[in-house]
Design a protein around this motif. Structure first.
Motif, PDB file in Angstrom:
ATOM      1  N   SER A   7     -45.980 -42.410  23.446  1.00  0.00           N
ATOM      2  CA  SER A   7     -46.734 -42.458  24.707  1.00  0.00           C
ATOM      3  C   SER A   7     -48.215 -42.726  24.472  1.00  0.00           C
ATOM      4  CB  SER A   7     -46.502 -41.204  25.550  1.00  0.00           C
ATOM      5  OG  SER A   7     -46.640 -40.059  24.770  1.00  0.00           O
ATOM      6  N   THR A   8     -48.735 -42.298  23.321  1.00  0.00           N
ATOM      7  CA  THR A   8     -50.124 -42.641  23.000  1.00  0.00           C
ATOM      8  C   THR A   8     -50.272 -44.159  22.901  1.00  0.00           C
ATOM      9  OG1 THR A   8     -50.277 -40.634  21.661  1.00  0.00           O
ATOM     10  CG2 THR A   8     -52.011 -42.280  21.345  1.00  0.00           C
ATOM     11  N   LEU A   9     -49.365 -44.766  22.145  1.00  0.00           N
ATOM     12  CA  LEU A   9     -49.427 -46.219  21.974  1.00  0.00           C
ATOM     13  C   LEU A   9     -49.193 -46.933  23.298  1.00  0.00           C
ATOM     14  CD1 LEU A   9     -47.591 -46.955  18.586  1.00  0.00           C
ATOM     15  CD2 LEU A   9     -50.041 -46.817  19.046  1.00  0.00           C
ATOM     16  N   GLU A  10     -48.264 -46.391  24.057  1.00  0.00           N
ATOM     17  CA  GLU A  10     -47.939 -47.020  25.326  1.00  0.00           C
ATOM     18  C   GLU A  10     -49.155 -47.037  26.248  1.00  0.00           C
ATOM     19  OE1 GLU A  10     -44.113 -45.805  27.044  1.00  0.00           O
ATOM     20  OE2 GLU A  10     -45.138 -45.953  28.979  1.00  0.00           O
ATOM     21  N   ARG A  11     -49.842 -45.892  26.314  1.00  0.00           N
ATOM     22  CA  ARG A  11     -51.041 -45.814  27.154  1.00  0.00           C
ATOM     23  C   ARG A  11     -52.111 -46.783  26.647  1.00  0.00           C
ATOM     24  NH1 ARG A  11     -52.507 -40.603  26.283  1.00  0.00           N
ATOM     25  NH2 ARG A  11     -50.347 -39.910  26.235  1.00  0.00           N
ATOM     26  N   ALA A  12     -52.285 -46.776  25.325  1.00  0.00           N
ATOM     27  CA  ALA A  12     -53.322 -47.614  24.722  1.00  0.00           C
ATOM     28  C   ALA A  12     -53.028 -49.107  24.903  1.00  0.00           C
ATOM     29  CB  ALA A  12     -53.453 -47.273  23.241  1.00  0.00           C
ATOM     30  N   LEU A  13     -51.745 -49.435  24.860  1.00  0.00           N
ATOM     31  CA  LEU A  13     -51.352 -50.847  24.948  1.00  0.00           C
ATOM     32  C   LEU A  13     -51.746 -51.470  26.292  1.00  0.00           C
ATOM     33  CD1 LEU A  13     -49.949 -53.035  23.244  1.00  0.00           C
ATOM     34  CD2 LEU A  13     -47.760 -52.289  24.175  1.00  0.00           C
ATOM     35  N   HIS A  14     -51.806 -50.614  27.331  1.00  0.00           N
ATOM     36  CA  HIS A  14     -52.211 -51.121  28.644  1.00  0.00           C
ATOM     37  C   HIS A  14     -53.623 -51.710  28.627  1.00  0.00           C
ATOM     38  CE1 HIS A  14     -48.745 -48.933  30.388  1.00  0.00           C
ATOM     39  NE2 HIS A  14     -48.841 -49.879  31.298  1.00  0.00           N
ATOM     40  N   HIS A  15     -54.450 -51.239  27.693  1.00  0.00           N
ATOM     41  CA  HIS A  15     -55.842 -51.712  27.661  1.00  0.00           C
ATOM     42  C   HIS A  15     -56.080 -52.765  26.591  1.00  0.00           C
ATOM     43  CE1 HIS A  15     -56.716 -48.445  30.368  1.00  0.00           C
ATOM     44  NE2 HIS A  15     -56.072 -47.632  29.544  1.00  0.00           N
ATOM     45  N   ALA A  16     -55.070 -52.966  25.748  1.00  0.00           N
ATOM     46  CA  ALA A  16     -55.271 -53.810  24.568  1.00  0.00           C
ATOM     47  C   ALA A  16     -55.744 -55.219  24.932  1.00  0.00           C
ATOM     48  CB  ALA A  16     -53.992 -53.869  23.742  1.00  0.00           C
ATOM     49  N   LEU A  17     -55.115 -55.790  25.944  1.00  0.00           N
ATOM     50  CA  LEU A  17     -55.469 -57.163  26.325  1.00  0.00           C
ATOM     51  C   LEU A  17     -56.871 -57.238  26.924  1.00  0.00           C
ATOM     52  CD1 LEU A  17     -52.620 -59.175  28.103  1.00  0.00           C
ATOM     53  CD2 LEU A  17     -54.014 -59.839  26.134  1.00  0.00           C
TER      54      LEU A  17
END
Ligand code: C2E
Ligand code: CA
Ligand code: CA
Ligand code: CA
Length: 279
Positions: A24-34
């Motif tokens: 879930s940490t990665l999932e949350r972070a991935l939303h901002h990656a782009l």
């Protein structure tokens, strides 16, 4: 305590919690990656064995997170697929890779090919051919300099749909490569129906060609088959001179691997191409 059919040799809850916490940490972070420009493409050269020249590159995605560090695509692509973020991410990859290749073409490297990996969801989403068409128009790249890589497993999910998508792409002039060849539920007969331009022999075979007689036999057979089908054959994960000599002996067309180049940033590729054209 859990009843007679429930043996636990480790604490499954603890394991699950750790996994889902990273998840879930990665999932949350991935939303901002782009939006935060944390995604970058590296490019790994593919070398023509006959001329020794760089014929093209494969775009490989990297996620550099300010706190979490660099996260491997093998970890975050599945996550992107689960969350649906894969569509935005793969659109960005396709656009960025085509724009980059178009820039190299404008710099005079007019026979550079760009290979882009397709995810399962990207491939099965309707309208892929229109999207590709649009991106090529927007970036000014001619279709023949784009190669889309997909795995056997992706292509075999829905064979009829795959064939029609591949035909549409092919009729536009885009090239198709089968990635990780030999590792999927491979039914060789699909090669007859799929309009593919190249086959990439998986690294797991190349790894063993000089030490394992089965890997050597399989690799030789795949090269011979590709030649007979009139399909280009690329060896992935070439790491040693011995492997290179083997591949040259059996006339593999192209090679890609750490022995030549690791995946490199845009600027390094630009320098390599300049040096190559000065020769
Ligand atoms: P792949 O498409 O099979 O890519 C080849 C992988 O092998 C890359 O790992 C590359 O860095 C690595 N490699 C290349 N040469 C060598 C070598 O000589 N030795 C070894 N040990 N490895 C080598 P990477 O970049 O970590 O990518 C892993 C996978 O993630 C890719 O496997 C591909 O399935 C996926 N991937 C990467 N970028 C994208 C992307 O933009 N979109 C999608 N959908 N998937 C991607
Ligand atoms: Ca690939
Ligand atoms: Ca591969
Ligand atoms: Ca792979």
């Amino acid at each position: 305590d859990h009843g007679r059919d429930n043996y636990a040799f480790y604490d499954p809850d603890l394991h699950q919690n750790r996994r889902s916490s990273r998840h879930s940490t990665l999932e949350r972070a991935l939303h901002h990656a782009l939006d935060d420009n944390q995604l970058v493409l590296l490019y790994q050269p593919q070398i023509d064995l006959e001329s020794g020249q760089i014929r093209g590159v494969e775009a490989l995605l990297r996620w550099h997170h300010p706190e979490l560090g660099t996260i491997s695509p093998t970890e975050f692509i599945p996550l992107a697929e689960e969350t649906g973020l894969i569509h935005a991410i793969s659109d960005w990859v396709l656009r960025t890779a085509c724009a980059q290749n178009s820039a190299w073409h404008r710099q005079g490297h007019t026979t550079m090919r760009m290979a882009v990996n397709l995810s399962a969801q990207q491939f099965s989403k309707p309208g892929l051919d229109q999207l590709v068409h649009e991106v090529l128009l927007d970036t000014g790249l001619a279709p023949r300099w784009l190669e889309l890589e997909l795995t056997e497993t992706i292509a075999l999910r829905d064979i009829d749909a795959a064939i029609s998508t591949l035909k549409a792409l092919k009729s536009m002039g885009v090239r198709i490569a089968i990635d990780d060849f030999g590792t999927g539920y491979s039914s060789l007969s699909y090669l007859k129906h799929f309009p593919v331009h190249s086959i990439k022999i998986d690294r797991s075979f190349i790894n063993g060609i000089t030490t394992n007689s089965s890997d050597a036999a399989i690799t030789r057979a795949v090269i011979a088959m590709a030649q007979n089908l009139g399909v280009r054959v690329v060896a992935e994960g070439v790491e040693s001179e011995k492997q290179l000599i083997f591949l040259r002996t059996y006339q593999c067309h192209e090679v890609q691997g750490y022995y030549f180049f690791r995946p490199l940033p845009e600027k390094s590729i630009t320098q390599l191409l300049q040096r190559q054209s000065e020769k």
